[in-house]
Design an enzyme around this catalytic site. Structure first.
Site, PDB file in Angstrom:
ATOM      1  N   TYR A   1       0.957  -0.877  -0.049  1.00  0.00           N
ATOM      2  CA  TYR A   1      -0.040  -0.281  -0.237  1.00  0.00           C
ATOM      3  C   TYR A   1       1.179   1.487  -0.262  1.00  0.00           C
ATOM      4  CZ  TYR A   1      -4.084   3.492   1.792  1.00  0.00           C
ATOM      5  OH  TYR A   1      -3.994   4.258   2.191  1.00  0.00           O
TER       6      TYR A   1
ATOM      7  N   LYS B   1      -1.218  -1.209  -4.021  1.00  0.00           N
ATOM      8  CA  LYS B   1      -2.773  -0.315  -3.564  1.00  0.00           C
ATOM      9  C   LYS B   1      -1.724   0.701  -3.873  1.00  0.00           C
ATOM     10  CE  LYS B   1      -5.719   2.325  -0.941  1.00  0.00           C
ATOM     11  NZ  LYS B   1      -6.710   1.996   0.488  1.00  0.00           N
TER      12      LYS B   1
END
EC number: 4.3.3.7
Length: 294
Positions: free
Chosen positions: A133, A161
């Protein structure tokens, strides 16, 4: 693995600051009914930074129990100390999550070498798939595509992400990481374009309040129906902007409360409830998106 519309779920709380599990169950049911493809429990939007480790793991585990196999749950396992991230990961090992989402260590600003060592160590502590992320606007460290590419060779690191909003990274990540590596947008405002460029899904803040429309937009974009995706997405642009009038998750938690989905909008310090000056803005954009405000 999971494609499409994934909600970065808020963590509802009682007025005394404890987790409101009754409202959490209601939210899980709401997203199942609305067709959301998956839930991220206790990520940034779920106030992970203010939930102690035992409580963090408990909320993730309870979310999985409420989901009862009807919707996949991804557990947040980010921390800025590698040992803490590993401990948190192990605490969720038997929870039933389908994957874990680990934000880059924040505040201490690790180098690319440090990021690789951190994520490799966390991945080695579990057999559960790991999603990287990258959100430099919150962490003060930007994990470049080249670093992601090196980590993509770790067997249970399955995706990233990417929340910079830099659409040029989609093609670069795909080129470096291959077709099987999962690319998730973490920026609602550019999510449609991200998917049309080859992304696999969106881990979304706005999905908390417009799940049906957001799911439809994602489905259209994944089917490469650019015109339909734009038609669905255009009325939501005001929502995307207004949900960041103050730091996430302040506005979205207030909005979910105004929808009547949670008992109150309590948020843990140092975050405070939405400033009154923004109430009108959020109500207006919610009404424009055909959201019932109570």
């Amino acid at each position: 693995m999971i494609n499409g519309s994934i909600v970065a779920l808020i963590t509802p709380m009682n007025s005394d600051g404890t987790v409101d599990y009754a409202s959490l169950e209601r939210l899980v049911e709401f997203h199942i009914e609305q067709g959301t493809d998956a839930i991220v429990a206790v990520g940034t939007t779920g106030e992970s930074a203010t939930l102690p480790m035992t409580e963090h793991a408990a909320v993730v585990c309870q979310t999985v129990k409420f989901a009862s196999g009807r919707i996949p749950v991804i557990g947040g396992n980010g921390a800025n100390a590698t040992a803490e991230a590993i401990e948190l990961t192990k605490s969720m090992q038997k929870s039933g999550v389908v994957a874990m989402l680990g934000v880059t260590p924040y505040y201490n600003k690790p180098t690319p070498k440090g990021l690789i060592a951190h994520y490799t160590a966390v991945a080695a502590s579990t057999d559960i798939p790991q999603i990287l992320y990258n959100v430099p606007g919150r962490t003060a460290v930007d994990m470049k595509p080249e670093t992601v590419a090196e980590l993509s060779s770790v067997s249970n690191i399955i995706g990233v992400k990417e929340a910079t909003g830099d659409l040029s990274r989609v093609a670069r990540l795909r080129e470096l990481c291959g077709e099987d590596f999962l690319l998730y947008s973490g920026d609602d405002a550019t999510a449609r374009e991200f998917l049309l460029l080859g992304g696999n899904g969106v881990i979304s803040v706005a999905n908390n309040i417009v799940p049906h429309a957001f799911k439809a937009m994602c489905d259209a974009a994944l089917a490469k129906n650019a015109q339909l995706a734009e038609t669905i997405d255009q009325p939501l642009t005001g929502i995307y902007r207004s949900l960041f009038c103050e730091a996430n998750p302040i506005p979205v938690k207030w909005a979910v409360h105004r929808m009547g989905l949670i008992a109150n909008g309590h948020i843990r310090l140092p975050l405070t409830e939405l400033s009154e000056q923004f109430h009108g803005l959020l109500i207006e954009t919610m009404k424009q998106a055909h959201i019932e405000v109570k």
